[in-house]
Design a protein around this motif. Structure first.
Motif, mmCIF file in Angstrom:
data_model
loop_
_atom_site.group_PDB
_atom_site.id
_atom_site.type_symbol
_atom_site.label_atom_id
_atom_site.label_comp_id
_atom_site.label_asym_id
_atom_site.label_seq_id
_atom_site.Cartn_x
_atom_site.Cartn_y
_atom_site.Cartn_z
ATOM 1 N N ARG A 50 -34.546 -143.708 4.733
ATOM 2 C CA ARG A 50 -34.794 -144.269 3.402
ATOM 3 C C ARG A 50 -35.162 -145.751 3.482
ATOM 4 N N GLU A 51 -36.151 -146.155 2.681
ATOM 5 C CA GLU A 51 -36.533 -147.558 2.551
ATOM 6 C C GLU A 51 -36.348 -148.012 1.117
ATOM 7 N N GLU A 52 -35.981 -149.274 0.948
ATOM 8 C CA GLU A 52 -35.857 -149.870 -0.377
ATOM 9 C C GLU A 52 -37.166 -150.561 -0.755
ATOM 10 N N PRO A 53 -37.459 -150.690 -2.063
ATOM 11 C CA PRO A 53 -38.719 -151.327 -2.474
ATOM 12 C C PRO A 53 -38.919 -152.728 -1.904
ATOM 13 N N ASP A 54 -37.878 -153.568 -1.926
ATOM 14 C CA ASP A 54 -38.031 -154.929 -1.415
ATOM 15 C C ASP A 54 -38.312 -154.934 0.081
ATOM 16 N N GLU A 55 -37.751 -153.963 0.781
ATOM 17 C CA GLU A 55 -37.970 -153.862 2.220
ATOM 18 C C GLU A 55 -39.444 -153.585 2.514
ATOM 19 N N MET A 56 -40.023 -152.609 1.818
ATOM 20 C CA MET A 56 -41.427 -152.291 2.040
ATOM 21 C C MET A 56 -42.334 -153.393 1.512
ATOM 22 N N LEU A 57 -41.965 -153.979 0.380
ATOM 23 C CA LEU A 57 -42.805 -154.999 -0.230
ATOM 24 C C LEU A 57 -42.899 -156.238 0.658
ATOM 25 N N GLY A 58 -41.795 -156.629 1.262
ATOM 26 C CA GLY A 58 -41.820 -157.784 2.147
ATOM 27 C C GLY A 58 -42.762 -157.603 3.312
ATOM 28 N N PHE A 59 -42.917 -156.355 3.756
ATOM 29 C CA PHE A 59 -43.852 -156.052 4.838
ATOM 30 C C PHE A 59 -45.290 -156.122 4.345
ATOM 31 N N TRP A 60 -45.541 -155.564 3.171
ATOM 32 C CA TRP A 60 -46.903 -155.511 2.636
ATOM 33 C C TRP A 60 -47.430 -156.885 2.230
ATOM 34 N N GLN A 61 -46.543 -157.776 1.855
ATOM 35 C CA GLN A 61 -47.017 -159.066 1.344
ATOM 36 C C GLN A 61 -47.532 -159.987 2.440
ATOM 37 N N ASP A 62 -47.226 -159.692 3.685
ATOM 38 C CA ASP A 62 -47.775 -160.466 4.798
ATOM 39 C C ASP A 62 -48.831 -159.616 5.497
ATOM 40 N N GLN A 63 -50.089 -159.959 5.264
ATOM 41 C CA GLN A 63 -51.204 -159.195 5.832
ATOM 42 C C GLN A 63 -51.842 -159.931 7.009
ATOM 43 N N SER A 64 -51.085 -160.830 7.635
ATOM 44 C CA SER A 64 -51.631 -161.653 8.707
ATOM 45 C C SER A 64 -52.038 -160.819 9.921
ATOM 46 N N ASP A 65 -51.190 -159.883 10.310
ATOM 47 C CA ASP A 65 -51.412 -159.133 11.536
ATOM 48 C C ASP A 65 -51.798 -157.682 11.291
ATOM 49 N N TRP A 66 -51.466 -157.173 10.129
ATOM 50 C CA TRP A 66 -51.800 -155.793 9.758
ATOM 51 C C TRP A 66 -52.355 -155.786 8.339
ATOM 52 N N THR A 67 -53.451 -155.067 8.140
ATOM 53 C CA THR A 67 -53.946 -154.816 6.788
ATOM 54 C C THR A 67 -53.254 -153.565 6.274
ATOM 55 N N GLN A 68 -52.606 -153.692 5.124
ATOM 56 C CA GLN A 68 -51.898 -152.560 4.536
ATOM 57 C C GLN A 68 -52.390 -152.344 3.112
ATOM 58 N N LEU A 69 -52.690 -151.112 2.818
ATOM 59 C CA LEU A 69 -53.165 -150.782 1.486
ATOM 60 C C LEU A 69 -52.747 -149.363 1.153
ATOM 61 N N GLY A 70 -52.765 -149.059 -0.137
ATOM 62 C CA GLY A 70 -52.339 -147.744 -0.561
ATOM 63 C C GLY A 70 -53.140 -147.233 -1.739
ATOM 64 N N PHE A 71 -53.109 -145.901 -1.900
ATOM 65 C CA PHE A 71 -53.763 -145.243 -3.021
ATOM 66 C C PHE A 71 -52.790 -144.247 -3.618
ATOM 67 N N ALA A 72 -52.824 -144.131 -4.944
ATOM 68 C CA ALA A 72 -51.947 -143.208 -5.654
ATOM 69 C C ALA A 72 -52.784 -142.164 -6.373
ATOM 70 N N ALA A 73 -52.293 -140.930 -6.400
ATOM 71 C CA ALA A 73 -52.923 -139.843 -7.148
ATOM 72 C C ALA A 73 -52.147 -139.639 -8.434
ATOM 73 N N LEU A 74 -52.829 -139.732 -9.568
ATOM 74 C CA LEU A 74 -52.168 -139.662 -10.866
ATOM 75 C C LEU A 74 -52.762 -138.560 -11.722
ATOM 76 N N ARG A 75 -51.920 -137.907 -12.492
ATOM 77 C CA ARG A 75 -52.348 -137.071 -13.600
ATOM 78 C C ARG A 75 -51.784 -137.721 -14.844
ATOM 79 N N GLY A 76 -52.651 -138.369 -15.595
ATOM 80 C CA GLY A 76 -52.170 -139.183 -16.708
ATOM 81 C C GLY A 76 -51.376 -140.352 -16.151
ATOM 82 N N SER A 77 -50.141 -140.501 -16.592
ATOM 83 C CA SER A 77 -49.287 -141.574 -16.080
ATOM 84 C C SER A 77 -48.353 -141.103 -14.973
#
Length: 366
Positions: A50-77
């Motif tokens: 299990r990962e917590e949101p702040d744990e993953m977010l802290g990783f994503w906010q530093d894009q110096s060494d790794w480019t990280q991006l994501g896509f979501a699939a939605l039906r309505g909201s």
């Protein structure tokens, strides 16, 4: 099989990286974390990953060494699934690593195909020809098995994830074992193993530990040791982009770990004649110290193998961790099934299998 009636109303959106988990634009990011945890629980049968949101977010906010991006699939909201991509910023990088996660109630209805298409488009647009991903599987699963190209380990051949990967053109290149160690039990066997290993290693090797950030006198040596992970660790048939490390990158990583809210204990063995770090082990935990501890990496540099250095760093760090974070009940780690030497050490310490991961590769048409 794609459910056309459902997929016709499903849209795919880029996931923004919010400033904080409480930001107004954090919804898709939080849903990605929620779905990732739901998938791990459903597939592995436990919540040790299990990962917590702040744990993953802290990783994503530093894009110096790794480019990280994501896509979501939605039906309505409603967010049905998400995919997160990680791409090395090394100039000669050739791969995209990704985790494709569909909320378990929505699996098998075409969301997987939509998200995989997004990965392939992103890779093609960047001129990257290899995409790689992982699937989780419970132990002791009955039925036919599929072996990777290494011949070590296997995954359930009839698992829906396995069928999807094969139908999508992926090949199984490696199997990793997820093992756990009970931190609440008697650690005297670990103490004995450490004493015996230190005696075998002799005076040429010295065991030291620290809590992140890395002490200034060890930054250069730790950079060298971490860099060897991309070249010395078993990779099966996967393509591993070599990572170049220096003191500045170690310092960036330490800052990122702090931003993630992680406590990290590092155990290393110094080769006294050269002053170089010959082996290391890292244990980490998020702000919820009652959760599972994650082992980030263990490596013995090739030219220093055969001196029980892997046993030293693992045992020394487990004993230190019991004092540092007594609330955590267990340690979770992954090892390639062909890495028999490290698995032997884990089993002798008392690690037991909790789940397995299949590593998959697809080479895209140019």
């Amino acid at each position: 099989m794609t459910d056309l009636a459902d997929s016709a109303v499903v849209t795919v959106r880029r996931i923004p990286v919010p400033e904080t988990a409480d930001s107004a634009d954090a919804h898709l990011f939080l849903e990605m974390v929620r779905i990732a945890n739901a998938v791990c629980l459903a597939d592995a049968g436990h919540d040790y990953l299990r990962e917590e949101p702040d744990e993953m977010l802290g990783f994503w906010q530093d894009q110096s060494d790794w480019t990280q991006l994501g896509f979501a699939a939605l039906r309505g909201s409603d967010v049905l699934g998400a995919v997160k991509l990680m791409i090395s910023n090394e100039p000669d990088a050739s791969t995209v690593e990704f985790d494709l996660m569909v909320d378990p109630p929505h699996r098998g209805r075409g969301v997987e195909e939509l998200l995989l298409a997004e990965v392939e488009r992103e890779a093609a647009g960047r001129g990257l020809t290899t995409i790689q991903t992982w699937t989780l599987h419970r132990p002791h699963t009955d039925g036919p098995r599929l072996e990777p190209s290494t011949g070590w380990g296997s995954v359930p051949a009839e698992d829906p994830q396995t069928r999807f990967q094969l139908a999508s053109g992926f090949t199984l290149e490696q199997v990793e074992r997820n093992s756990v160690f009970d931190l609440t039990g008697d650690l005297s066997p670990v103490e004995r193993m450490l004493a015996e290993a230190l005696a075998v290693a002799g005076e040429d090797y010295r065991s030291i530990q620290w809590t992140s950030p890395t002490p200034p006198e060890h930054v250069d040596g730790f950079a060298y040791a971490i860099s060897r992970m991309s070249t010395d660790a078993p990779a099966g048939g996967l393509v591993i982009d070599e990572q170049h490390w220096d003191a500045a990158r170690v310092e960036r990583r330490d800052a990122r770990l702090k931003a993630q809210g992680l406590t990290v204990s590092v155990a290393v063995v110094l080769h006294v004649p050269t002053g170089r770090i010959a082996a290391y082990n890292e244990l980490a935990i998020a702000e919820d110290r009652a959760g599972a501890t994650q082992q980030f990496g263990t490596l013995v540099v090739k030219e220093h193998r055969g001196h029980r250095l892997g046993t030293i760093v693992k045992c020394a760090n487990l004993l230190r961790w019991r004092e540092l974070v007594p609330e955590s009940p267990r340690v979770s780690t992954f090892n390639a099934e062909e890495n028999r030497h490290m698995l032997d050490i884990n089993e002798a310490i008392g690690f037991v299998p909790a789940s397995y991961a299949g590593a998959w590769k697809k080479v895209l048409s140019v």
